[in-house]
Scaffold this motif. Sequence first.
Motif, PDB file in Angstrom:
ATOM      1  N   LEU A   1       0.878  -1.154   0.000  1.00 26.17           N
ATOM      2  CA  LEU A   1       0.000   0.000   0.000  1.00 26.17           C
ATOM      3  C   LEU A   1       0.923   1.214   0.000  1.00 26.17           C
ATOM      4  O   LEU A   1       2.092   1.086   0.352  1.00 26.17           O
ATOM      5  CB  LEU A   1      -0.871  -0.023   1.258  1.00 26.17           C
TER       6      LEU A   1
ATOM      7  N   ARG B   1       2.309   6.221   3.051  1.00 27.08           N
ATOM      8  CA  ARG B   1       1.671   7.163   3.960  1.00 27.08           C
ATOM      9  C   ARG B   1       0.180   6.902   4.155  1.00 27.08           C
ATOM     10  O   ARG B   1      -0.509   7.691   4.802  1.00 27.08           O
ATOM     11  CB  ARG B   1       1.898   8.598   3.471  1.00 27.08           C
ATOM     12  N   MET B   2      -0.338   5.805   3.611  1.00 29.31           N
ATOM     13  CA  MET B   2      -1.752   5.481   3.806  1.00 29.31           C
ATOM     14  C   MET B   2      -1.922   4.859   5.190  1.00 29.31           C
ATOM     15  O   MET B   2      -1.176   3.973   5.574  1.00 29.31           O
ATOM     16  CB  MET B   2      -2.230   4.515   2.725  1.00 29.31           C
ATOM     17  N   LYS B   3      -2.912   5.362   5.942  1.00 30.02           N
ATOM     18  CA  LYS B   3      -3.134   4.830   7.283  1.00 30.02           C
ATOM     19  C   LYS B   3      -3.982   3.565   7.217  1.00 30.02           C
ATOM     20  O   LYS B   3      -4.716   3.356   6.252  1.00 30.02           O
ATOM     21  CB  LYS B   3      -3.831   5.882   8.154  1.00 30.02           C
TER      22      LYS B   3
ATOM     23  N   TRP C   1      -6.717   2.591   8.767  1.00 23.53           N
ATOM     24  CA  TRP C   1      -8.169   2.749   8.596  1.00 23.53           C
ATOM     25  C   TRP C   1      -8.501   3.241   7.194  1.00 23.53           C
ATOM     26  O   TRP C   1      -9.524   2.863   6.621  1.00 23.53           O
ATOM     27  CB  TRP C   1      -8.753   3.679   9.663  1.00 23.53           C
ATOM     28  N   GLU C   2      -7.598   4.056   6.632  1.00 25.49           N
ATOM     29  CA  GLU C   2      -7.864   4.587   5.289  1.00 25.49           C
ATOM     30  C   GLU C   2      -7.833   3.479   4.241  1.00 25.49           C
ATOM     31  O   GLU C   2      -8.636   3.469   3.307  1.00 25.49           O
ATOM     32  CB  GLU C   2      -6.829   5.669   4.936  1.00 25.49           C
TER      33      GLU C   2
ATOM     34  N   ASP D   1     -11.054   1.542   4.625  1.00 29.34           N
ATOM     35  CA  ASP D   1     -12.165   2.365   4.176  1.00 29.34           C
ATOM     36  C   ASP D   1     -12.180   2.456   2.639  1.00 29.34           C
ATOM     37  O   ASP D   1     -13.219   2.297   1.992  1.00 29.34           O
ATOM     38  CB  ASP D   1     -12.014   3.757   4.800  1.00 29.34           C
ATOM     39  N   LEU D   2     -10.994   2.671   2.064  1.00 25.55           N
ATOM     40  CA  LEU D   2     -10.892   2.779   0.606  1.00 25.55           C
ATOM     41  C   LEU D   2     -11.300   1.469  -0.072  1.00 25.55           C
ATOM     42  O   LEU D   2     -12.137   1.459  -0.971  1.00 25.55           O
ATOM     43  CB  LEU D   2      -9.457   3.142   0.215  1.00 25.55           C
ATOM     44  N   TYR D   3     -10.724   0.355   0.404  1.00 22.49           N
ATOM     45  CA  TYR D   3     -11.023  -0.930  -0.235  1.00 22.49           C
ATOM     46  C   TYR D   3     -12.485  -1.334  -0.037  1.00 22.49           C
ATOM     47  O   TYR D   3     -13.054  -2.014  -0.880  1.00 22.49           O
ATOM     48  CB  TYR D   3     -10.050  -2.015   0.243  1.00 22.49           C
ATOM     49  N   SER D   4     -13.090  -0.891   1.072  1.00 20.91           N
ATOM     50  CA  SER D   4     -14.523  -1.178   1.279  1.00 20.91           C
ATOM     51  C   SER D   4     -15.364  -0.593   0.161  1.00 20.91           C
ATOM     52  O   SER D   4     -16.377  -1.171  -0.230  1.00 20.91           O
ATOM     53  CB  SER D   4     -15.011  -0.553   2.585  1.00 20.91           C
TER      54      SER D   4
END
Lengths: 247, 307
Positions: free
Chosen positions: B88, B91-93, B95-96, B99-102
């Motif tokens: 990934l 710098r992607m957190k 939860w992000e 959330d993004l993949y959801s």
Amino acid sequence: MKSLLKMTWMEAKLFLREPVGAFFTLAFPLMMLFLFGSIYGNSPTSMFNGYGTVDISIPAYTAMIIATTGLMGLTITLASNRENGVLRRLRTTPVSPLAILAAQVIVMFIMTSLGMLFLVLAGKFVYHVHFEGNALSIAAGFVLSCLSFYAIGFILASLVPTARTAQVVGMVLLYPMLFLSGAGFPRELLPETIKKISTFLPLTYVVNLLRGLWIGESWEQHLISVAILGTMLVVGILASVKLFRWE
Amino acid sequence: MKSIIQVNHLRKVYGKTVAVDDISFEVQEGEIFGMVGPNGAGKTTTIECLEGLRQPDGGSLCVLGVDPQKDDTILRSNTGIQLQQSNLPDRMKVWEALDLYSSFYTHAVNWEGLLSQLGLEDKRNTPFAKLSGGQKQRLFIALAILPDPKLVFLDELTTGLDPQARHAIWDLVKDVRSKGKTILMTTHFMEEAERLCDRVAIIDHGRLVALDEPAALIRKLGGKERVAFNLESSMPADFEKALARLGLVEIEGERVIVSGNDHHQAELVGEVVRLLTTTNTRFRDLRTEEPNLEDVFLKMTGRAMRE
């Protein structure tokens, strides 16, 4: 659509978390404007045909931002996402490949626009800049310039093997172009021979178009720029469709 | 039971190298199917053909009723994938990412629940680059089960992890299976395959060399059970001869190793201990060594170093 919005928002956050890219897009051009604005002010001079330094710098620095996001920002992000397998992981999900790439383009466009907006605001409130063009017209010229440079960025991203190469290639193309095209320095300061070289640089046509539209020149006076940028856009898209690799 | 993956005579060539050479197998719904093999054996190539990431050069594939090359939307919406090489953005957190993949899936499970289930709650705001290897793998598992898929692909899930992280991830995988998912995994840890997999395929040089339940493979191919002990006193007369009737005897100093004939394990141990006590022989460190999947694996793939 939901995925595209989420992805665009995510990419925007990632862009702002990357200090180098954000600095050169949003802060550096503004610093240049204040630097040269404080040295020369914005009084009309005959060298710039009755316009001031800041008047001609705003469209020129906008061209600089377009070249930076197109040749560096977009290229490095795509190459590094490919190199690290980020694109590969995304490709295993149902999200459309077009959405993945569109999110990048949208974010680069928004950031470039923000960079320009900061310049315009600083020019308006600090230097009482002269704007004699048509806002819609300059917006159209701006969009055309952005897209044509992003298309070149996509070709580069397709050709370079790693993010590191993307950075080197981007810099090698970007820096000479910034100095020779009239984006970093007003072209009036350049000697004749350099002006001849500059006719071979795509960025020159962005500078010419935006500076012209800024002072209210007509599109008819800039057909060459439009033709060259339009060709870059079409060729860029066609070549990227053929060349772009996900891994 | 219904078969959920069918592989028929799969073949994949890179230049002159034949990566996968005529592999056929089926994966049944609800099982954990493992592929083991040395590095470069063709496991990842096989799994990536099934995921639709690579185009096979020969044979036919059917995953969830579709050809992975043709109907990739059905495949991508109904499978969860953990790739051997993927990442990934740094710098992607956490939860992000979830959330993004959801947002990519229509029936994504609640990612908040996954976060606690995978013990990543306190890493919620940590950027990907700052996670440990085990935490990254747990996040990848979370992303793989996020779409509530029927089928989960796990490619070398625990490579490079410490034993704690590995055991935690094994529990997770069992938990995923208990929810009725089918899992296809690759590994080169035989212990992992033995503990987790309902059936194991051994792959070497692009070919399928054995396929069965781990226990059956061990029974058929694992070789003899062994009993080893150290002598504390000198060997009584005729003791060695009596031992030899039980199996093959190796003596190295005071260490004695008996490899059973076709005796049942318990029987061999019983016989050896009875012999030791009736002859009044003092001994220590008596140990029985069961053959395991690693023995089967080495037998089938040889001991030569790869790559």
